[in-house]
Design a protein around this motif. Sequence first.
Motif, mmCIF file in Angstrom:
data_model
loop_
_atom_site.group_PDB
_atom_site.id
_atom_site.type_symbol
_atom_site.label_atom_id
_atom_site.label_comp_id
_atom_site.label_asym_id
_atom_site.label_seq_id
_atom_site.Cartn_x
_atom_site.Cartn_y
_atom_site.Cartn_z
ATOM 1 N N PRO A 6 0.790 -1.237 0.000
ATOM 2 C CA PRO A 6 0.000 0.000 0.000
ATOM 3 C C PRO A 6 0.819 1.282 0.000
ATOM 4 O O PRO A 6 0.310 2.347 -0.385
ATOM 5 N N ASN A 7 2.102 1.222 0.419
ATOM 6 C CA ASN A 7 2.948 2.422 0.418
ATOM 7 C C ASN A 7 3.491 2.744 -0.970
ATOM 8 O O ASN A 7 3.960 3.857 -1.211
ATOM 9 N N GLY A 8 3.471 1.778 -1.867
ATOM 10 C CA GLY A 8 3.974 2.002 -3.216
ATOM 11 C C GLY A 8 5.491 1.989 -3.281
ATOM 12 O O GLY A 8 6.196 2.015 -2.265
ATOM 13 N N VAL A 9 5.997 1.937 -4.512
ATOM 14 C CA VAL A 9 7.430 1.907 -4.782
ATOM 15 C C VAL A 9 7.759 2.997 -5.790
ATOM 16 O O VAL A 9 7.056 3.136 -6.804
ATOM 17 N N ALA A 10 8.814 3.763 -5.532
ATOM 18 C CA ALA A 10 9.146 4.865 -6.429
ATOM 19 C C ALA A 10 9.750 4.393 -7.744
ATOM 20 O O ALA A 10 9.541 5.008 -8.791
ATOM 21 N N GLY A 11 10.499 3.297 -7.731
ATOM 22 C CA GLY A 11 11.193 2.830 -8.921
ATOM 23 C C GLY A 11 10.384 1.845 -9.738
ATOM 24 O O GLY A 11 9.211 1.544 -9.448
ATOM 25 N N ASN A 12 11.012 1.312 -10.784
ATOM 26 C CA ASN A 12 10.370 0.353 -11.680
ATOM 27 C C ASN A 12 10.779 -1.078 -11.326
ATOM 28 O O ASN A 12 11.865 -1.312 -10.785
ATOM 29 N N TRP A 13 9.920 -2.012 -11.678
ATOM 30 C CA TRP A 13 10.192 -3.428 -11.440
ATOM 31 C C TRP A 13 9.505 -4.246 -12.524
ATOM 32 O O TRP A 13 8.576 -3.786 -13.190
ATOM 33 N N SER A 14 9.980 -5.472 -12.703
ATOM 34 C CA SER A 14 9.433 -6.339 -13.743
ATOM 35 C C SER A 14 9.186 -7.735 -13.191
ATOM 36 O O SER A 14 9.679 -8.096 -12.118
ATOM 37 N N LEU A 15 8.410 -8.515 -13.948
ATOM 38 C CA LEU A 15 8.086 -9.883 -13.576
ATOM 39 C C LEU A 15 8.664 -10.858 -14.586
ATOM 40 O O LEU A 15 8.633 -10.607 -15.793
ATOM 41 N N THR A 16 9.157 -11.980 -14.100
ATOM 42 C CA THR A 16 9.539 -13.116 -14.934
ATOM 43 C C THR A 16 8.630 -14.284 -14.588
ATOM 44 O O THR A 16 8.393 -14.552 -13.407
ATOM 45 N N ALA A 17 8.097 -14.950 -15.586
ATOM 46 C CA ALA A 17 7.299 -16.159 -15.376
ATOM 47 C C ALA A 17 8.003 -17.333 -16.049
ATOM 48 O O ALA A 17 8.547 -17.196 -17.144
ATOM 49 N N SER A 18 7.997 -18.481 -15.385
ATOM 50 C CA SER A 18 8.624 -19.684 -15.920
ATOM 51 C C SER A 18 7.644 -20.838 -15.854
ATOM 52 O O SER A 18 6.893 -20.970 -14.884
ATOM 53 N N ALA A 19 7.647 -21.680 -16.879
ATOM 54 C CA ALA A 19 6.772 -22.846 -16.931
ATOM 55 C C ALA A 19 7.587 -24.089 -17.233
ATOM 56 O O ALA A 19 8.522 -24.052 -18.036
ATOM 57 N N ILE A 20 7.236 -25.200 -16.578
ATOM 58 C CA ILE A 20 7.760 -26.513 -16.909
ATOM 59 C C ILE A 20 6.670 -27.220 -17.702
ATOM 60 O O ILE A 20 5.534 -27.355 -17.225
ATOM 61 N N CYS A 21 6.984 -27.650 -18.907
ATOM 62 C CA CYS A 21 5.988 -28.166 -19.851
ATOM 63 C C CYS A 21 6.368 -29.566 -20.315
ATOM 64 O O CYS A 21 7.551 -29.916 -20.376
ATOM 65 N N ALA A 22 5.359 -30.355 -20.664
ATOM 66 C CA ALA A 22 5.605 -31.699 -21.201
ATOM 67 C C ALA A 22 4.316 -32.221 -21.809
ATOM 68 O O ALA A 22 3.220 -31.796 -21.421
ATOM 69 N N PRO A 23 4.402 -33.145 -22.777
ATOM 70 C CA PRO A 23 3.195 -33.872 -23.173
ATOM 71 C C PRO A 23 2.569 -34.479 -21.918
ATOM 72 O O PRO A 23 3.286 -34.920 -21.012
ATOM 73 N N ALA A 24 1.252 -34.474 -21.841
ATOM 74 C CA ALA A 24 0.554 -34.857 -20.613
ATOM 75 C C ALA A 24 1.079 -36.163 -20.031
ATOM 76 O O ALA A 24 0.954 -37.222 -20.648
ATOM 77 N N PRO A 25 1.695 -36.129 -18.848
ATOM 78 C CA PRO A 25 2.169 -37.376 -18.224
ATOM 79 C C PRO A 25 0.990 -38.269 -17.839
ATOM 80 O O PRO A 25 -0.147 -37.809 -17.694
ATOM 81 N N SER A 26 1.274 -39.534 -17.626
ATOM 82 C CA SER A 26 0.240 -40.480 -17.224
ATOM 83 C C SER A 26 -0.429 -40.033 -15.928
ATOM 84 O O SER A 26 0.240 -39.699 -14.951
ATOM 85 N N GLY A 27 -1.758 -39.997 -15.955
ATOM 86 C CA GLY A 27 -2.525 -39.657 -14.758
ATOM 87 C C GLY A 27 -2.601 -38.185 -14.439
ATOM 88 O O GLY A 27 -3.038 -37.807 -13.344
ATOM 89 N N LEU A 28 -2.202 -37.310 -15.367
ATOM 90 C CA LEU A 28 -2.186 -35.870 -15.085
ATOM 91 C C LEU A 28 -3.558 -35.371 -14.653
ATOM 92 O O LEU A 28 -4.560 -35.604 -15.326
ATOM 93 N N GLU A 29 -3.580 -34.689 -13.512
ATOM 94 C CA GLU A 29 -4.811 -34.124 -12.962
ATOM 95 C C GLU A 29 -4.453 -32.903 -12.128
ATOM 96 O O GLU A 29 -3.471 -32.919 -11.378
#
Length: 286
Positions: A101-124
């Motif tokens: 709630p106080n805020g930030v004066a400078g700039n910032w960025s986000l990185t997103a990472s994913a682990i991907c694969a053909p659907a493994p057996s039993g994926l739920e």
Amino acid sequence: MRGQTWTRRTVALGGALLSAVVLGQVALSGPVAAVPGLQFRTTVGPSNSVAKSQNAVCPTGTSVIGGGGAISGSGLGQVGMDIVQPLANAGLYSVTGREDPNGVAGNWSLTASAICAPAPSGLEVVTGHSAVNSVNPKFLELFCPVGKRAIGGGGAAVGSGASDVLLEDLRIGQNSVTVAGVEAGNAFAGNWSVDASVICVDPLPGEQRVIVDSSDNSTASRAVTATCPAGKSLHGVGGEIVGGEGQVRLTEMRPTSSTTATVRAAEDENGFSGNWKVRAYAVCAT
């Protein structure tokens, strides 16, 4: 997709989950073993001072089985990575960052990472939502169906539009994921909730969880990396702040290579006088 079951729930996030700006996909490595066709994807978003989300999208024909994110730039202890969730039906991993709630004066960025694969057996994928109230802290544990193992997951701590409640833990057990949230500074007056998701599959060959702690002291920030044993690859990531009392925020919890998971955290602008540490979880398999 045959042999694949999604347990799906629509989560009401009060407008906090923003549309993402995806600037491009970068592969951390080529396909590796264990789950056939295992791949890693990461995206980096714009650097500014507004709340934002970033998505790492899995290639066509693959499913998201894990992931995470990171915050870079100014005011790290004042920017909450409070939503880190696999969106299974969309085949992506999404990360949302918001300033306190106080805020930030400078700039910032986000990185997103994913682990991907053909659907493994039993994926739920199983998802859940806590009660919306003022109880502090909150814990939500979700279990895989009998006989399946947890290899990844996600969580969210949701209050108002600012980072006034913190996602503190995303623990990956053998057959469950536990999410913990805490009020920032233990001082949020409103109602809030936590969400959790657990990605479940049939047991993997050579499956192993590596859990590593950082030092336990009162320094302002720290990091720890969990590394899979030789011959095994990373399939899932978790993290945890131990101590912190609502004055420490996660700033990174993601795969940093095909064999490593890194977790970082930083104290807020008021600092924290006590000792605390971070814990990294890596789900590995051959």
